[in-house]
Design an enzyme around this catalytic site. Structure first.
Site, PDB file in Angstrom:
ATOM      1  N   ASP A 137      -4.017   5.675   6.031  1.00  0.00           N
ATOM      2  CA  ASP A 137      -4.500   6.941   6.581  1.00  0.00           C
ATOM      3  C   ASP A 137      -5.490   6.603   7.697  1.00  0.00           C
ATOM      4  OD1 ASP A 137      -5.044   9.669   6.761  1.00  0.00           O
ATOM      5  OD2 ASP A 137      -6.416   9.688   5.072  1.00  0.00           O
ATOM      6  N   PHE A 181      -1.663  16.146   3.708  1.00  0.00           N
ATOM      7  CA  PHE A 181      -2.042  15.442   2.498  1.00  0.00           C
ATOM      8  C   PHE A 181      -0.861  15.455   1.539  1.00  0.00           C
ATOM      9  CE2 PHE A 181      -4.046  14.429  -1.498  1.00  0.00           C
ATOM     10  CZ  PHE A 181      -4.913  13.420  -1.118  1.00  0.00           C
ATOM     11  N   VAL A 182      -0.302  14.289   1.283  1.00  0.00           N
ATOM     12  CA  VAL A 182       0.908  14.201   0.469  1.00  0.00           C
ATOM     13  C   VAL A 182       0.582  13.738  -0.949  1.00  0.00           C
ATOM     14  CG1 VAL A 182       2.522  13.866   2.385  1.00  0.00           C
ATOM     15  CG2 VAL A 182       1.396  11.880   1.372  1.00  0.00           C
ATOM     16  N   ARG A 190       0.727  12.160  -9.703  1.00  0.00           N
ATOM     17  CA  ARG A 190       1.285  10.823  -9.465  1.00  0.00           C
ATOM     18  C   ARG A 190       2.711  10.693 -10.003  1.00  0.00           C
ATOM     19  NH1 ARG A 190      -2.917   7.470  -7.718  1.00  0.00           N
ATOM     20  NH2 ARG A 190      -4.945   7.836  -8.658  1.00  0.00           N
ATOM     21  N   GLU A 192       0.832  -1.209   0.000  1.00  0.00           N
ATOM     22  CA  GLU A 192       0.000   0.000   0.000  1.00  0.00           C
ATOM     23  C   GLU A 192       0.864   1.256   0.000  1.00  0.00           C
ATOM     24  OE1 GLU A 192      -2.399   1.580  -0.682  1.00  0.00           O
ATOM     25  OE2 GLU A 192      -4.221   1.188   0.443  1.00  0.00           O
ATOM     26  N   ASP A 193       0.366   2.291  -0.631  1.00  0.00           N
ATOM     27  CA  ASP A 193       1.084   3.560  -0.620  1.00  0.00           C
ATOM     28  C   ASP A 193       0.996   4.226   0.755  1.00  0.00           C
ATOM     29  OD1 ASP A 193      -1.645   4.016  -0.890  1.00  0.00           O
ATOM     30  OD2 ASP A 193      -1.484   5.394  -2.574  1.00  0.00           O
ATOM     31  N   ASP A 233      -1.904  10.679  -5.542  1.00  0.00           N
ATOM     32  CA  ASP A 233      -2.555  11.731  -6.313  1.00  0.00           C
ATOM     33  C   ASP A 233      -3.387  12.665  -5.450  1.00  0.00           C
ATOM     34  OD1 ASP A 233      -4.608   9.713  -5.753  1.00  0.00           O
ATOM     35  OD2 ASP A 233      -5.878  10.916  -7.075  1.00  0.00           O
TER      36      ASP A 233
HETATM   37  P1  IMP Z   1      -7.502   5.065   4.249  1.00  0.00           P
HETATM   38  O1  IMP Z   1      -8.575   4.096   3.830  1.00  0.00           O
HETATM   39  O2  IMP Z   1      -8.066   6.280   4.922  1.00  0.00           O
HETATM   40  O3  IMP Z   1      -6.402   4.424   5.064  1.00  0.00           O
HETATM   41  O4  IMP Z   1      -6.867   5.692   2.959  1.00  0.00           O
HETATM   42  C1  IMP Z   1      -6.322   4.935   2.028  1.00  0.00           C
HETATM   43  C2  IMP Z   1      -6.217   5.614   0.693  1.00  0.00           C
HETATM   44  O5  IMP Z   1      -6.557   7.010   0.693  1.00  0.00           O
HETATM   45  C3  IMP Z   1      -4.791   5.557   0.271  1.00  0.00           C
HETATM   46  O6  IMP Z   1      -4.488   4.312  -0.326  1.00  0.00           O
HETATM   47  C4  IMP Z   1      -4.703   6.704  -0.684  1.00  0.00           C
HETATM   48  O7  IMP Z   1      -5.148   6.290  -1.972  1.00  0.00           O
HETATM   49  C5  IMP Z   1      -5.650   7.730  -0.122  1.00  0.00           C
HETATM   50  N1  IMP Z   1      -4.912   8.716   0.699  1.00  0.00           N
HETATM   51  C6  IMP Z   1      -4.926   8.847   2.039  1.00  0.00           C
HETATM   52  N2  IMP Z   1      -4.124   9.843   2.449  1.00  0.00           N
HETATM   53  C7  IMP Z   1      -3.570  10.348   1.330  1.00  0.00           C
HETATM   54  C8  IMP Z   1      -2.628  11.422   1.095  1.00  0.00           C
HETATM   55  O8  IMP Z   1      -2.111  12.103   1.991  1.00  0.00           O
HETATM   56  N3  IMP Z   1      -2.320  11.636  -0.198  1.00  0.00           N
HETATM   57  C9  IMP Z   1      -2.848  10.916  -1.236  1.00  0.00           C
HETATM   58  N4  IMP Z   1      -3.696   9.911  -1.064  1.00  0.00           N
HETATM   59  C10 IMP Z   1      -4.074   9.644   0.213  1.00  0.00           C
HETATM   60 MG    MG Z   2      -4.049   3.767  -2.199  1.00  0.00          MG
END
Ligand code: IMP
Ligand code: MG
Length: 179
Positions: free
Chosen positions: A105, A154-155, A167, A101-102, A161
């Site tokens: 969050d 927010f990165v 990206r 995973e990137d 993206d």
């Molecule tokens: P989560 O479900 O809140 O953990 O978020 C997961 C997804 O939200 C990540 O895989 C990203 O695609 C997107 N995301 C969350 N934070 C960021 C950020 O700071 N920059 C870009 N994408 C984000």
């Molecule tokens: Mg993602």
């Protein structure tokens, strides 16, 4: 010409990222020696990270598969409702799976994917994430291999993206409002 509303400020340089990714690759190699891990890359955000990571894992046997997901909504907030846009090309039953995973969050996406993949009965299931934003965690998810813990920003870049933009940046940045 109108001045730009936002500028990109560097958050982690390409060099800093490369160094961490190399170390993650070495950790995974050490833990999976003699095994045949399946790297499950969560698209789209993870594709740049995954491309560098797999080349840093010096194992003879591994395979790569892709899972494309979409969180409902266009905003910067995860809703926790994850839609599988494209599923894995092969079963993972009895396989040693590493989810790539990137960023974790709220943790909702990875939490959902872990539950989903667990139903397919892998031999083991681990998580490798480039970034973790603990300040926003809604559910606790285990991250077995982690690149960086970051603040609540927010990165963008290195595959990540904002509304499908940025990206292609070779480093990680944050958007800052100008003026
Ligand atoms: P989560 O479900 O809140 O953990 O978020 C997961 C997804 O939200 C990540 O895989 C990203 O695609 C997107 N995301 C969350 N934070 C960021 C950020 O700071 N920059 C870009 N994408 C984000
Ligand atoms: Mg993602």
């Amino acid at each position: 010409m109108l001045p730009p509303m936002e500028q990109i400020v560097s958050y982690l340089t390409a060099e800093q990222i490369a160094e961490r990714v190399k170390a993650l690759g070495a950790d995974i190699k050490r833990d999976y020696e003699g095994k045949r891990p399946v790297m499950v890359v969560v698209l789209k955000g993870s594709f740049v990270f995954a491309a560098d990571l797999i080349r840093a894992i010096e194992l003879q046997n591994m395979r790569v598969d892709f899972l494309a997901v979409r969180s409902y909504g266009e905003g910067t907030e995860s809703t926790g409702v994850v839609q599988i846009v494209n599923d894995l090309s092969r079963p993972i039953e009895n396989e040693d799976v590493i989810l790539v995973e990137d960023i974790v969050d709220t943790g909702l996406t990875i939490g959902y994917l872990l539950d989903l993949l667990q139903t397919r009965k892998p031999k083991s299931l681990k998580v490798c994430a480039l970034l973790h934003k603990p300040a926003r965690a809604k559910v606790a998810v285990p991250i077995d291999y982690l690149g960086f813990t970051i603040e609540d920003r927010f990165v963008i870049g290195y595959g990540l993206d904002f509304a499908e933009k940025y990206r292609n940046l070779p480093y990680l940045g944050v958007l800052e409002r100008v003026g």
